[in-house]
Design a protein around this motif. Structure first.
Motif, mmCIF file in Angstrom:
data_model
loop_
_atom_site.group_PDB
_atom_site.id
_atom_site.type_symbol
_atom_site.label_atom_id
_atom_site.label_comp_id
_atom_site.label_asym_id
_atom_site.label_seq_id
_atom_site.Cartn_x
_atom_site.Cartn_y
_atom_site.Cartn_z
ATOM 1 N N THR A 59 11.441 -5.794 35.198
ATOM 2 C CA THR A 59 12.001 -5.398 33.907
ATOM 3 C C THR A 59 11.111 -5.825 32.754
ATOM 4 O O THR A 59 11.274 -5.342 31.650
ATOM 5 C CB THR A 59 13.412 -5.992 33.701
ATOM 6 O OG1 THR A 59 13.334 -7.407 33.757
ATOM 7 C CG2 THR A 59 14.384 -5.460 34.721
ATOM 8 N N GLY A 60 10.163 -6.718 32.974
ATOM 9 C CA GLY A 60 9.207 -7.104 31.953
ATOM 10 C C GLY A 60 9.789 -7.980 30.864
ATOM 11 O O GLY A 60 10.952 -8.369 30.880
ATOM 12 N N ALA A 61 8.952 -8.270 29.907
ATOM 13 C CA ALA A 61 9.338 -9.096 28.770
ATOM 14 C C ALA A 61 8.588 -8.581 27.553
ATOM 15 O O ALA A 61 7.620 -7.836 27.685
ATOM 16 C CB ALA A 61 8.978 -10.556 29.038
ATOM 17 N N PHE A 62 9.050 -8.944 26.382
ATOM 18 C CA PHE A 62 8.352 -8.549 25.175
ATOM 19 C C PHE A 62 8.313 -9.711 24.198
ATOM 20 O O PHE A 62 9.095 -10.651 24.282
ATOM 21 C CB PHE A 62 8.938 -7.280 24.544
ATOM 22 C CG PHE A 62 10.340 -7.419 24.007
ATOM 23 C CD1 PHE A 62 10.565 -7.619 22.660
ATOM 24 C CD2 PHE A 62 11.437 -7.321 24.848
ATOM 25 C CE1 PHE A 62 11.850 -7.739 22.160
ATOM 26 C CE2 PHE A 62 12.728 -7.432 24.360
ATOM 27 C CZ PHE A 62 12.936 -7.642 23.020
ATOM 28 N N ILE A 63 7.349 -9.633 23.285
ATOM 29 C CA ILE A 63 7.159 -10.664 22.263
ATOM 30 C C ILE A 63 7.368 -10.004 20.917
ATOM 31 O O ILE A 63 6.830 -8.929 20.652
ATOM 32 C CB ILE A 63 5.756 -11.290 22.360
ATOM 33 C CG1 ILE A 63 5.623 -12.029 23.699
ATOM 34 C CG2 ILE A 63 5.494 -12.237 21.189
ATOM 35 C CD1 ILE A 63 4.250 -12.568 23.987
ATOM 36 N N GLU A 64 8.167 -10.644 20.085
ATOM 37 C CA GLU A 64 8.453 -10.084 18.771
ATOM 38 C C GLU A 64 8.180 -11.116 17.699
ATOM 39 O O GLU A 64 8.342 -12.311 17.916
ATOM 40 C CB GLU A 64 9.870 -9.544 18.777
ATOM 41 C CG GLU A 64 10.878 -10.199 17.977
ATOM 42 C CD GLU A 64 12.277 -9.611 18.185
ATOM 43 O OE1 GLU A 64 13.179 -10.236 17.625
ATOM 44 O OE2 GLU A 64 12.482 -8.599 18.858
ATOM 45 N N GLY A 65 7.711 -10.652 16.548
ATOM 46 C CA GLY A 65 7.426 -11.522 15.413
ATOM 47 C C GLY A 65 8.212 -11.095 14.191
ATOM 48 O O GLY A 65 8.395 -9.898 13.954
ATOM 49 N N TRP A 66 8.690 -12.069 13.422
ATOM 50 C CA TRP A 66 9.473 -11.827 12.204
ATOM 51 C C TRP A 66 8.786 -12.507 11.035
ATOM 52 O O TRP A 66 8.328 -13.639 11.153
ATOM 53 C CB TRP A 66 10.885 -12.380 12.364
ATOM 54 C CG TRP A 66 11.672 -11.613 13.368
ATOM 55 C CD1 TRP A 66 11.724 -11.832 14.719
ATOM 56 C CD2 TRP A 66 12.483 -10.475 13.124
ATOM 57 N NE1 TRP A 66 12.520 -10.903 15.314
ATOM 58 C CE2 TRP A 66 13.011 -10.046 14.355
ATOM 59 C CE3 TRP A 66 12.821 -9.770 11.969
ATOM 60 C CZ2 TRP A 66 13.848 -8.962 14.475
ATOM 61 C CZ3 TRP A 66 13.663 -8.683 12.086
ATOM 62 C CH2 TRP A 66 14.172 -8.287 13.330
ATOM 63 N N THR A 67 8.732 -11.819 9.898
ATOM 64 C CA THR A 67 8.131 -12.399 8.700
ATOM 65 C C THR A 67 9.208 -12.741 7.675
ATOM 66 O O THR A 67 10.270 -12.104 7.636
ATOM 67 C CB THR A 67 7.102 -11.439 8.064
ATOM 68 O OG1 THR A 67 7.716 -10.190 7.809
ATOM 69 C CG2 THR A 67 5.894 -11.270 8.961
#
Length: 197
Positions: A59-67
């Motif tokens: 199913t994988g994974a993801f990386i997210e960034g918030w400013t």
């Protein structure tokens, strides 16, 4: 993780900082881990690793960034961006495996003055998601020095028109590599190898 949980976790990290040592397993009932945090004056960025679904390998994974932008003493969320995580994202890689000491794998840009009356004059907050090799102890961004967590992921934030130069530092402070965040990320030679040319 819903939007409210993301926002609350970001504010907690901005207030308290990243956990030390950095977590390398998901807590029971949580599908995200904090990866990186950077502040530069009145702007900041936070990154998370998310596991999709039940966390199964396919199913994988993801990386997210918030400013964020600090206004009137409060951190205001500007927006976020994300992408797929590499295989085994919490395993630190050598410079040989990454192709260099610093690898840029994602970026994002949000406007910090969206409420202006005229369309010109936009002010931006930029963030870059980087992976540091196992040989890198810290990175220097201008006068800021960021310790590299055990998993090797860092985020760099800036609001200047031009992106900064990021230096990869060994434990003894020696510069191992440089990465210009205004240029596309391409495999390169570590700084020590340039003497051979």
């Amino acid at each position: 993780m819903n939007d409210h949980e993301v926002h609350e976790e970001c504010l907690r990290l901005l207030r308290d900082g990243l956990p030390d040592p950095a977590p390398d397993v998901f807590d029971e009932g949580r599908d995200f881990l904090p990866l990186g945090l950077d502040k530069d004056g009145d702007v900041a960025a936070v990154t998370f690793l998310h596991q999709r679904g039940d966390g199964a390998a396919d199913t994988g994974a993801f990386i997210e960034g918030w400013t964020f932008h600090r206004r009137d003493g409060e951190w205001m969320e500007l927006g976020g961006a994300g992408g797929s995580a590499p295989d085994q994202p919490l395993t630190r890689r050598s410079s040989g495996e990454l192709g260099r000491h610093l690898h840029k794998y994602g970026s994002g840009r949000t406007v910090r003055n969206a409420g202006r009356l005229l369309p010109w004059g936009a002010k931006w907050v930029n963030e870059a998601r980087l992976r540091a090799s196992a040989e890198v102890a810290a990175v220097r961004v201008g006068k800021r020095v960021l310790d590299v967590p055990g998993h090797g992921h860092i985020v760099v934030v800036w609001s200047a028109r031009r992106g900064p130069i990021v230096e990869a530092l060994a434990a003894d402070g020696a510069v191992l590599d440089q990465l210009d965040l205004d240029r596309p990320s391409v495999p390169g030679r570590p700084a020590a190898d340039h003497a051979d040319l």
